[in-house]
Design a protein around this motif. Structure first.
Motif, PDB file in Angstrom:
ATOM      1  N   ASN A 192       0.813  -1.215   0.000  1.00 44.15           N
ATOM      2  CA  ASN A 192       0.000   0.000   0.000  1.00 44.15           C
ATOM      3  C   ASN A 192       0.847   1.266   0.000  1.00 44.15           C
ATOM      4  O   ASN A 192       0.337   2.360   0.180  1.00 44.15           O
ATOM      5  CB  ASN A 192      -0.982   0.014   1.177  1.00 44.15           C
ATOM      6  N   ARG A 193       2.162   1.098  -0.182  1.00 47.07           N
ATOM      7  CA  ARG A 193       3.078   2.218  -0.323  1.00 47.07           C
ATOM      8  C   ARG A 193       3.950   1.967  -1.533  1.00 47.07           C
ATOM      9  O   ARG A 193       4.536   0.897  -1.683  1.00 47.07           O
ATOM     10  CB  ARG A 193       3.981   2.353   0.908  1.00 47.07           C
ATOM     11  N   VAL A 194       4.022   2.957  -2.430  1.00 49.11           N
ATOM     12  CA  VAL A 194       4.834   2.834  -3.643  1.00 49.11           C
ATOM     13  C   VAL A 194       5.810   3.992  -3.696  1.00 49.11           C
ATOM     14  O   VAL A 194       5.413   5.160  -3.621  1.00 49.11           O
ATOM     15  CB  VAL A 194       3.954   2.826  -4.908  1.00 49.11           C
ATOM     16  N   GLY A 195       7.093   3.673  -3.809  1.00 47.01           N
ATOM     17  CA  GLY A 195       8.129   4.686  -3.932  1.00 47.01           C
ATOM     18  C   GLY A 195       8.821   4.565  -5.271  1.00 47.01           C
ATOM     19  O   GLY A 195       8.360   3.866  -6.180  1.00 47.01           O
ATOM     20  N   LYS A 196       9.954   5.225  -5.427  1.00 46.98           N
ATOM     21  CA  LYS A 196      10.704   5.188  -6.678  1.00 46.98           C
ATOM     22  C   LYS A 196      11.459   3.868  -6.788  1.00 46.98           C
ATOM     23  O   LYS A 196      12.523   3.696  -6.198  1.00 46.98           O
ATOM     24  CB  LYS A 196      11.681   6.364  -6.752  1.00 46.98           C
ATOM     25  N   GLY A 197      10.880   2.930  -7.513  1.00 46.38           N
ATOM     26  CA  GLY A 197      11.545   1.653  -7.746  1.00 46.38           C
ATOM     27  C   GLY A 197      11.239   0.591  -6.711  1.00 46.38           C
ATOM     28  O   GLY A 197      11.839  -0.483  -6.747  1.00 46.38           O
ATOM     29  N   TYR A 198      10.316   0.843  -5.799  1.00 49.00           N
ATOM     30  CA  TYR A 198       9.997  -0.150  -4.774  1.00 49.00           C
ATOM     31  C   TYR A 198       8.574   0.050  -4.262  1.00 49.00           C
ATOM     32  O   TYR A 198       7.943   1.091  -4.483  1.00 49.00           O
ATOM     33  CB  TYR A 198      10.969  -0.049  -3.598  1.00 49.00           C
ATOM     34  N   LYS A 199       8.075  -0.970  -3.589  1.00 45.00           N
ATOM     35  CA  LYS A 199       6.774  -0.884  -2.929  1.00 45.00           C
ATOM     36  C   LYS A 199       6.813  -1.797  -1.711  1.00 45.00           C
ATOM     37  O   LYS A 199       7.632  -2.724  -1.630  1.00 45.00           O
ATOM     38  CB  LYS A 199       5.644  -1.301  -3.866  1.00 45.00           C
ATOM     39  N   TYR A 200       5.933  -1.527  -0.748  1.00 43.62           N
ATOM     40  CA  TYR A 200       5.871  -2.370   0.437  1.00 43.62           C
ATOM     41  C   TYR A 200       4.543  -2.144   1.147  1.00 43.62           C
ATOM     42  O   TYR A 200       3.768  -1.242   0.781  1.00 43.62           O
ATOM     43  CB  TYR A 200       7.040  -2.086   1.382  1.00 43.62           C
ATOM     44  N   TYR A 201       4.276  -2.952   2.161  1.00 41.02           N
ATOM     45  CA  TYR A 201       3.016  -2.875   2.884  1.00 41.02           C
ATOM     46  C   TYR A 201       3.225  -2.265   4.261  1.00 41.02           C
ATOM     47  O   TYR A 201       4.093  -2.698   5.019  1.00 41.02           O
ATOM     48  CB  TYR A 201       2.408  -4.275   3.042  1.00 41.02           C
ATOM     49  N   VAL A 202       2.433  -1.239   4.565  1.00 35.88           N
ATOM     50  CA  VAL A 202       2.421  -0.640   5.896  1.00 35.88           C
ATOM     51  C   VAL A 202       1.323  -1.328   6.701  1.00 35.88           C
ATOM     52  O   VAL A 202       0.145  -1.195   6.374  1.00 35.88           O
ATOM     53  CB  VAL A 202       2.157   0.878   5.834  1.00 35.88           C
ATOM     54  N   PRO A 203       1.670  -2.079   7.749  1.00 39.52           N
ATOM     55  CA  PRO A 203       0.662  -2.823   8.504  1.00 39.52           C
ATOM     56  C   PRO A 203      -0.313  -1.911   9.235  1.00 39.52           C
ATOM     57  O   PRO A 203      -0.039  -0.728   9.467  1.00 39.52           O
ATOM     58  CB  PRO A 203       1.502  -3.634   9.514  1.00 39.52           C
ATOM     59  N   ARG A 204      -1.433  -2.467   9.628  1.00 37.62           N
ATOM     60  CA  ARG A 204      -2.383  -1.736  10.446  1.00 37.62           C
ATOM     61  C   ARG A 204      -1.707  -1.288  11.736  1.00 37.62           C
ATOM     62  O   ARG A 204      -0.940  -2.028  12.342  1.00 37.62           O
ATOM     63  CB  ARG A 204      -3.583  -2.618  10.795  1.00 37.62           C
ATOM     64  N   GLY A 205      -2.007  -0.072  12.142  1.00 40.92           N
ATOM     65  CA  GLY A 205      -1.410   0.458  13.356  1.00 40.92           C
ATOM     66  C   GLY A 205      -0.138   1.223  13.115  1.00 40.92           C
ATOM     67  O   GLY A 205       0.371   1.897  14.002  1.00 40.92           O
ATOM     68  N   VAL A 206       0.419   1.127  11.903  1.00 40.58           N
ATOM     69  CA  VAL A 206       1.627   1.860  11.527  1.00 40.58           C
ATOM     70  C   VAL A 206       1.224   2.961  10.552  1.00 40.58           C
ATOM     71  O   VAL A 206       0.463   2.726   9.615  1.00 40.58           O
ATOM     72  CB  VAL A 206       2.675   0.940  10.885  1.00 40.58           C
ATOM     73  N   THR A 207       1.745   4.163  10.752  1.00 43.75           N
ATOM     74  CA  THR A 207       1.379   5.314   9.932  1.00 43.75           C
ATOM     75  C   THR A 207       2.586   5.832   9.167  1.00 43.75           C
ATOM     76  O   THR A 207       3.651   6.046   9.746  1.00 43.75           O
ATOM     77  CB  THR A 207       0.821   6.453  10.809  1.00 43.75           C
TER      78      THR A 207
END
Length: 208
Positions: free
Chosen positions: A43-58
């Motif tokens: 649910n987070r996309v950056g320049k050349g990468y992506k990853y998941y921010v878990p619930r409870g983390v902002t």
């Protein structure tokens, strides 16, 4: 109360994924179980990468390939080493017998380490968690170590790289004249020269 919160988060962190009960009394078990799962969520996309921010983390902010996250009084500093990923640089880590916790990691052909040291100046515990060309640093209370390791494990396990975008970045001027602020692979042992100090001038972890 902390144990109850951790067990609750184990159930809710990755909606849509098959969950596994984790004995959060064991950092080894937490890391093994989470990193062993092949999670495709993001649910987070950056320049050349992506990853998941878990619930409870902002998510808070991005500085180049460095991202700042927050959860339950703790700041997480995420660094993505796209250059080392592209060149498939090998990770070398020696277990530190003097650390509060020290472990080399090799899961799913992805290498890294987890090292935790007490910061003598503040009494906080400095967590360095490197895996799959990404690293999370955090300065936390002892009671928060298990929860932070759990969240960091989920974040690092979901990091995915876009080879085409990274190649374009390397061929362009994106990395030209950028000084490497620190070596992502090297353990810092303390907070005197690390991403927490370089990127952020905020108050100590747990304060706002």
């Amino acid at each position: 109360m902390k144990k109850i919160i951790i067990l609750f988060l184990v159930t809710l962190l990755l909606t849509g994924c098959t969950m596994v009960r984790i004995d959060t009394n064991s950092i080894d078990n937490t890391v093994n179980v989470v990193l062993s799962k092949d999670n495709e969520l993001y649910n987070r996309v950056g320049k050349g990468y992506k990853y998941y921010v878990p619930r409870g983390v902002t998510y808070i902010d991005t500085n180049d390939l460095n991202e700042k996250l927050y959860s339950d009084g703790n700041y997480y500093y995420l660094y993505i080493d796209a250059v080392s990923y592209y060149h498939q640089r090998e990770v070398e880590y020696e277990v530190n017998p003097d650390a509060y916790y020290s472990r080399a990691i090799s899961i799913h052909d992805k290498d890294g380490y987890l090292e935790i040291n007490i910061d003598e100046d503040t009494g906080y515990y400095f967590i360095e968690f490197m895996y799959n060309y990404a690293k999370i640093e955090a300065l936390v209370n002892k009671d928060d170590i298990e929860l932070v390791v759990l969240n960091a494990s989920y974040i690092l396990s979901t990091v995915k790289f876009n080879n085409n975008v990274i190649k374009l970045m390397l061929n362009d001027d994106y990395f030209v004249n950028q000084e490497e602020k620190y070596d992502i692979f090297a353990s810092k042992k303390d907070t005197s020269n690390n991403f927490l100090k370089v990127v952020d001038d905020s108050t100590p972890t747990g304060e706002e």
